[in-house]
Design a protein around this motif. Structure first.
Motif, PDB file in Angstrom:
ATOM      1  N   LEU A 249     -19.947 -14.549 -25.840  1.00 27.98           N
ATOM      2  CA  LEU A 249     -20.617 -13.515 -24.723  1.00 27.98           C
ATOM      3  C   LEU A 249     -20.160 -12.476 -24.284  1.00 27.98           C
ATOM      4  O   LEU A 249     -20.531 -11.349 -24.120  1.00 27.98           O
ATOM      5  CB  LEU A 249     -20.649 -14.800 -23.413  1.00 27.98           C
ATOM      6  N   VAL A 250     -18.601 -12.595 -24.246  1.00 29.18           N
ATOM      7  CA  VAL A 250     -17.766 -11.408 -23.934  1.00 29.18           C
ATOM      8  C   VAL A 250     -18.347 -10.331 -24.841  1.00 29.18           C
ATOM      9  O   VAL A 250     -18.505  -9.233 -24.616  1.00 29.18           O
ATOM     10  CB  VAL A 250     -16.512 -11.798 -24.127  1.00 29.18           C
ATOM     11  N   ASN A 251     -18.419 -10.518 -26.070  1.00 29.24           N
ATOM     12  CA  ASN A 251     -18.497  -9.738 -27.225  1.00 29.24           C
ATOM     13  C   ASN A 251     -19.957  -9.277 -27.409  1.00 29.24           C
ATOM     14  O   ASN A 251     -20.232  -8.539 -28.470  1.00 29.24           O
ATOM     15  CB  ASN A 251     -17.906  -9.977 -28.584  1.00 29.24           C
ATOM     16  N   HIS A 252     -20.889  -9.973 -26.589  1.00 28.28           N
ATOM     17  CA  HIS A 252     -22.270  -9.643 -26.616  1.00 28.28           C
ATOM     18  C   HIS A 252     -22.913 -10.010 -28.074  1.00 28.28           C
ATOM     19  O   HIS A 252     -23.849  -9.492 -28.490  1.00 28.28           O
ATOM     20  CB  HIS A 252     -22.831  -8.413 -26.351  1.00 28.28           C
ATOM     21  N   GLU A 253     -22.193 -11.002 -28.523  1.00 25.39           N
ATOM     22  CA  GLU A 253     -22.611 -11.618 -29.979  1.00 25.39           C
ATOM     23  C   GLU A 253     -23.781 -12.645 -29.769  1.00 25.39           C
ATOM     24  O   GLU A 253     -24.712 -12.856 -30.630  1.00 25.39           O
ATOM     25  CB  GLU A 253     -21.401 -12.154 -30.740  1.00 25.39           C
ATOM     26  N   ILE A 254     -23.878 -13.066 -28.603  1.00 27.81           N
ATOM     27  CA  ILE A 254     -25.181 -13.692 -28.068  1.00 27.81           C
ATOM     28  C   ILE A 254     -25.601 -13.042 -26.823  1.00 27.81           C
ATOM     29  O   ILE A 254     -24.829 -12.619 -26.102  1.00 27.81           O
ATOM     30  CB  ILE A 254     -24.699 -15.161 -27.753  1.00 27.81           C
ATOM     31  N   PRO A 255     -26.891 -13.285 -26.720  1.00 29.12           N
ATOM     32  CA  PRO A 255     -27.502 -12.511 -25.507  1.00 29.12           C
ATOM     33  C   PRO A 255     -27.468 -13.200 -24.377  1.00 29.12           C
ATOM     34  O   PRO A 255     -26.880 -14.569 -24.147  1.00 29.12           O
ATOM     35  CB  PRO A 255     -29.097 -12.394 -25.959  1.00 29.12           C
ATOM     36  N   TRP A 256     -27.477 -12.651 -23.181  1.00 27.71           N
ATOM     37  CA  TRP A 256     -27.328 -13.165 -21.994  1.00 27.71           C
ATOM     38  C   TRP A 256     -28.594 -14.075 -21.553  1.00 27.71           C
ATOM     39  O   TRP A 256     -28.462 -14.861 -20.467  1.00 27.71           O
ATOM     40  CB  TRP A 256     -26.927 -11.971 -20.791  1.00 27.71           C
ATOM     41  N   THR A 257     -29.461 -14.052 -22.464  1.00 29.84           N
ATOM     42  CA  THR A 257     -30.724 -15.108 -22.369  1.00 29.84           C
ATOM     43  C   THR A 257     -30.052 -16.269 -22.950  1.00 29.84           C
ATOM     44  O   THR A 257     -31.223 -17.317 -22.811  1.00 29.84           O
ATOM     45  CB  THR A 257     -31.956 -14.439 -22.708  1.00 29.84           C
ATOM     46  N   ASP A 258     -29.223 -16.391 -23.391  1.00 30.38           N
ATOM     47  CA  ASP A 258     -28.854 -17.814 -24.429  1.00 30.38           C
ATOM     48  C   ASP A 258     -28.911 -18.744 -23.487  1.00 30.38           C
ATOM     49  O   ASP A 258     -28.731 -18.921 -22.275  1.00 30.38           O
ATOM     50  CB  ASP A 258     -27.552 -17.630 -24.748  1.00 30.38           C
ATOM     51  N   ASP A 259     -29.420 -19.992 -23.826  1.00 28.81           N
ATOM     52  CA  ASP A 259     -29.641 -21.431 -23.247  1.00 28.81           C
ATOM     53  C   ASP A 259     -28.235 -21.421 -22.440  1.00 28.81           C
ATOM     54  O   ASP A 259     -28.364 -22.090 -21.230  1.00 28.81           O
ATOM     55  CB  ASP A 259     -29.745 -22.299 -24.128  1.00 28.81           C
ATOM     56  N   SER A 260     -27.005 -21.342 -22.925  1.00 30.48           N
ATOM     57  CA  SER A 260     -25.639 -21.609 -22.250  1.00 30.48           C
ATOM     58  C   SER A 260     -25.617 -20.824 -20.907  1.00 30.48           C
ATOM     59  O   SER A 260     -25.114 -21.331 -19.980  1.00 30.48           O
ATOM     60  CB  SER A 260     -24.690 -21.275 -23.062  1.00 30.48           C
TER      61      SER A 260
END
Length: 435
Positions: A225-236
């Motif tokens: 998340l820090v590196n924006h490798e996953i979006p902020w819309t991720d389920d987590s």
């Protein structure tokens, strides 16, 4: 100095009222190993945001380097906006020899501008010897090591009033379910408002998010998340917002209700717990001790703290702090960086109070009270699971700017936490815009 005690399975009772906020007498340790050679006549400039007691203690640490090497080190405060101080100096080609940065994001920014000098010699060796891989990576860009986490802040603490807990017949919780299902609800039923919220200071809300996210999603996902490798819309992210809503959605659980929670800044929220007694708990870092004392609390007695409860399998350990970097190739700069990296220098500062180190070689008994010893130990024991403040690692326009990004989205979510999916989408949009 009061004796440190544990109350309940998870609670930390804070010892030594002044230890986190004022200097105490300290016998210097052994001669620092970082410096080498004769630097008589060499003059160096170090810049950091610290003032008051923090400045006094840091200059005492620098005095050890001067004694050993013969160099003269001048300290200059950057003020709270380190970037505003350094920007013009870098532009003019007149940066300080060493700067202390409050955000890894600034380190990456300056490294991309070729404004930093990589660590070399004893400085590079000291970083590798004294810090875990995570802290080494935090101060590195493109495979080059630039930064040393010089001073840490423990951000996984909830402070409380023991008399309020006694009144309601509750104990400090170990898990998030304990916090919401038993502690907060029982306090509320007993007529005690559970939380003071510092919502007007958006950075406190990012700290809430980071603790819940780290414990719920785990360190690897946190890094993604820090590196924006996953979006902020991720389920987590959505699930973390849903978890926060279990507290933020309970207006009766917050001093002044929802409106009061959004309008109260730090450290006013601390005085709502200690002094005004409007609430039983307030979340924030170890530096709450200073504000609690100013509000009239006796730290270690009427002001105590427990670790942020585990949302997932492990309780989170989130750390903020200040990172020293070299900004010139002048004689003595690498020796000074080696000294700052050394356990001897940081042991000296630990003994002065108001300080935590992530240096693995700084012994627990270097700290002047048992509470600080416990905090330092949790950072070291967390090992590879400890994480640096997320909002300070992402671009500052997203994570660390008033009226923008995470601050604004989370303040809006505190006002109305009914739609976590929409809040996650706003976070993703703000993150993309900042990049």
């Amino acid at each position: 100095m009061r004796e440190h005690v544990w109350t309940g399975r998870g609670a930390l009772a804070v010892a030594a009222a002044g230890a986190l906020v004022a200097a105490t007498a300290c016998s210097p340790g052994s001669a620092p190993s970082g410096g080498s050679g004769d630097l008589a006549g060499v003059e160096l400039l170090v810049a950091a945001k610290w003032t008051g007691v923090e400045e006094d203690n840091f200059t005492e640490v620098l005095a050890g380097f001067e004694e050993e090497t013969g160099a003269t080190v001048t300290y200059e405060s950057t003020g709270e906006d380190t970037g505003a101080y350094l920007g013009p100096k870098i532009e003019a080609g007149e940066p300080p020899d060493v700067a202390v940065l409050p955000q890894p994001g600034l380190l990456e920014e300056y490294a991309s501008q070729d404004a930093l000098v990589p660590l070399s010699g004893d400085a590079a060796a000291g970083l590798k010897e004294n810090y875990t891989d995570y802290w080494q990576d935090l101060g590195s860009v493109g495979g080059d090591s630039y930064g040393v986490l010089l001073k840490a802040a423990h951000k996984s603490i909830i402070w409380y009033r023991p008399d309020a807990f006694d009144q309601a017949g509750v104990n400090p919780p170990d898990t998030w379910d304990d916090l919401t299902g038993t502690t907060a609800s029982t306090l509320s039923d007993a007529g005690v408002t559970p939380f003071a919220m510092c919502g007007a200071s958006g950075w406190t809300l990012t700290d809430w998010f980071e603790n819940v996210y780290l414990s719920h999603a785990g360190p690897q996902k946190y890094d993604q998340l820090v590196n924006h490798e996953i979006p902020w819309t991720d389920d987590s992210v959505v699930q973390t917002l849903e978890t926060l809503a279990e507290v933020w959605g309970e207006g009766d659980w917050m001093a002044g209700g929802t409106q009061g929670a959004v309008q109260t800044d730090f450290p006013t929220c601390v005085s709502q717990v200690y002094g005004q007694e409007q609430a039983a708990m307030v979340y924030e870092a170890d530096f709450v001790a200073a504000s609690a004392q100013e509000a009239g609390a006796t730290v270690g007695e009427t002001a105590q703290a427990f670790p942020f409860p585990a949302v997932g399998e492990k309780a989170p350990v989130v750390v903020g702090g200040d990172i020293a970097v070299a900004m010139s190739e002048a004689e003595g700069v690498q020796q000074l960086m080696a000294y700052l990296t050394s356990p001897e220098a940081q042991t000296t500062w630990a003994g002065l109070g108001g300080y935590l180190s992530a240096n693995s070689q700084v012994e627990a008994d270097a700290y002047p009270d048992e509470f600080t010893q416990e905090l330092a130990q949790t950072i070291l024991e967390a090992g590879d699971d400890v994480r640096y403040d997320l909002s300070d690692q992402v671009p500052s326009q997203f994570g660390a700017t008033e009226g923008k990004g995470m601050w604004t989205v989370l303040q809006d979510f505190l006002r109305d936490p009914s739609d976590p999916d929409a809040a996650a989408e706003k976070l993703e949009q703000a993150a993309a815009k900042a990049e």
